[in-house]
Design an enzyme around this catalytic site. Structure first.
Site: not given
Ligand code: NAD
Length: 304
Positions: A163, A167
């Protein structure tokens, strides 16, 4: 905020069936825009799909007197989402790349599937939607894009390697879109939000979540995507009433002659300079590095 309107504009919000996406979609719907409410309707881990999530939000917007249409495709098929906007409303003005999932697991235990799915939804999904909208933005010399990063991407976060990577990718993606879009009045900004949603309900206590309504991320997104807003290429932290801009900071740095006297020992001798932030720079492009290179070429040999 109360006076900002989007009449005649078409806004695509991905992952708009819940959480932050729903809050954006309702806000645009109530301020005159025609909204494409996209949502795959799966679990927060990216499993399954359903039409319900998007349908409920479309009904809410319509019940309040707004205009909206549902789209149930995955953002990895972003061209179909933009096609929904064109077919139903004839244009696209604002793209909110918001859809997201989590596959949290320590790096030691991470499987390829955990990595691939996160990169697919966040990185490829944002690319596919923006890529499909881009020709329309360029042709009409107008477009507004919001990409969604996370504190996990900016600072790292235990159990979120996949993640975090996805991101922070949103930051570079946004910075380049902003540069390429500038000539065409296409603005792109990236937000690292914090809000109560199904994504955060298990990782934050209820009293904290109560103070992090998705509605409190909406005002910044509304400002950044308004036609009068000239901000582009910026990173914002937003949530719970707080809005702040972030930027890169470079230490004044160590500059040495790049020849055979440029050794590990030469760097170690002046290591303090490498992390000396007393006189920082705030780089915004690669060009200023070239100036440093020229300076280094003119220097005498290093003290090893
Ligand atoms: P959420 O789970 O409530 O909403 C995400 C929505 O995206 C869901 O409705 C889901 O069905 C949809 N979605 C997932 N995969 C999809 C796909 N492939 N195609 C289309 N739709 C898909 O979570 P949220 O908290 O509202 O998160 C919104 C965004 O904000 C995400 O990108 C998330 O990573 C980011 N974010 C949220 C927080 C926070 O504090 N809530 C913090 C940092 C970043």
């Amino acid at each position: 905020m109360s006076e900002l309107r989007y009449d005649g504009q078409v806004v695509v919000v991905t992952g708009a069936g819940g959480g932050l996406g729903r809050a954006y979609a309702l806000a645009y719907g109530s301020r005159g825009a025609s909204v494409v409410v996209n949502d795959l309707g799966g679990s927060f881990k990216g499993e399954g799909n359903s039409t319900k999530a998007a349908d409920v939000v479309v009904d809410e917007i319509k019940a309040a007197g707004g205009k909206a249409v549902a789209n149930y495709d995955s953002v990895t098929d972003g061209d179909k989402i933009i096609e929904t906007a064109i077919k139903n409303f004839g244009r696209i003005d604002v793209l909110i790349n918001n859809a997201g999932i989590l596959r949290d697991i320590s790096f030691k235990n991470m499987k390829d599937q955990d990595w691939d799915l996160i990169i697919a939804v966040h990185v490829k999904g944002s690319y596919k939607c923006a890529r499909a909208a881009w020709p329309y933005f360029r042709k009409q010399k107008y477009g507004r894009v919001i990409n969604t990063a996370s504190a996990a991407g900016l600072f790292g976060s235990f159990g979120q390697c996949n993640y975090s990577a996805a991101k922070l990718a949103m930051v570079g993606f946004t910075e380049t879109l902003a540069k390429e879009g500038a000539k065409y009045n296409i603005h792109a900004n990236v937000i690292a939000p914090i809000a109560a949603s199904r994504m955060t309900q298990t990782v934050m206590p209820p009293d904290v979540l109560e103070n992090l309504k998705p509605d409190w991320v909406v005002p910044l997104v509304a400002v950044l995507t308004h036609k009068d807003c000239q901000e582009t290429g910026s990173i914002y932290e937003v949530g719970g009433g707080h809005v702040a801009k972030l930027r890169w900071e470079r230490s004044s740095g160590l500059l040495l002659k790049a020849d055979d006297t440029y050794t590990p020992g030469a760097i170690l001798k002046k290591w303090d300079k490498v992390s000396d932030y007393s006189n920082p720079e705030y780089p915004t492009g690669v060009a200023d590095f070239m100036g440093l290179l020229e300076k280094s070429m003119k220097m005498g040999p290093n003290d090893k």
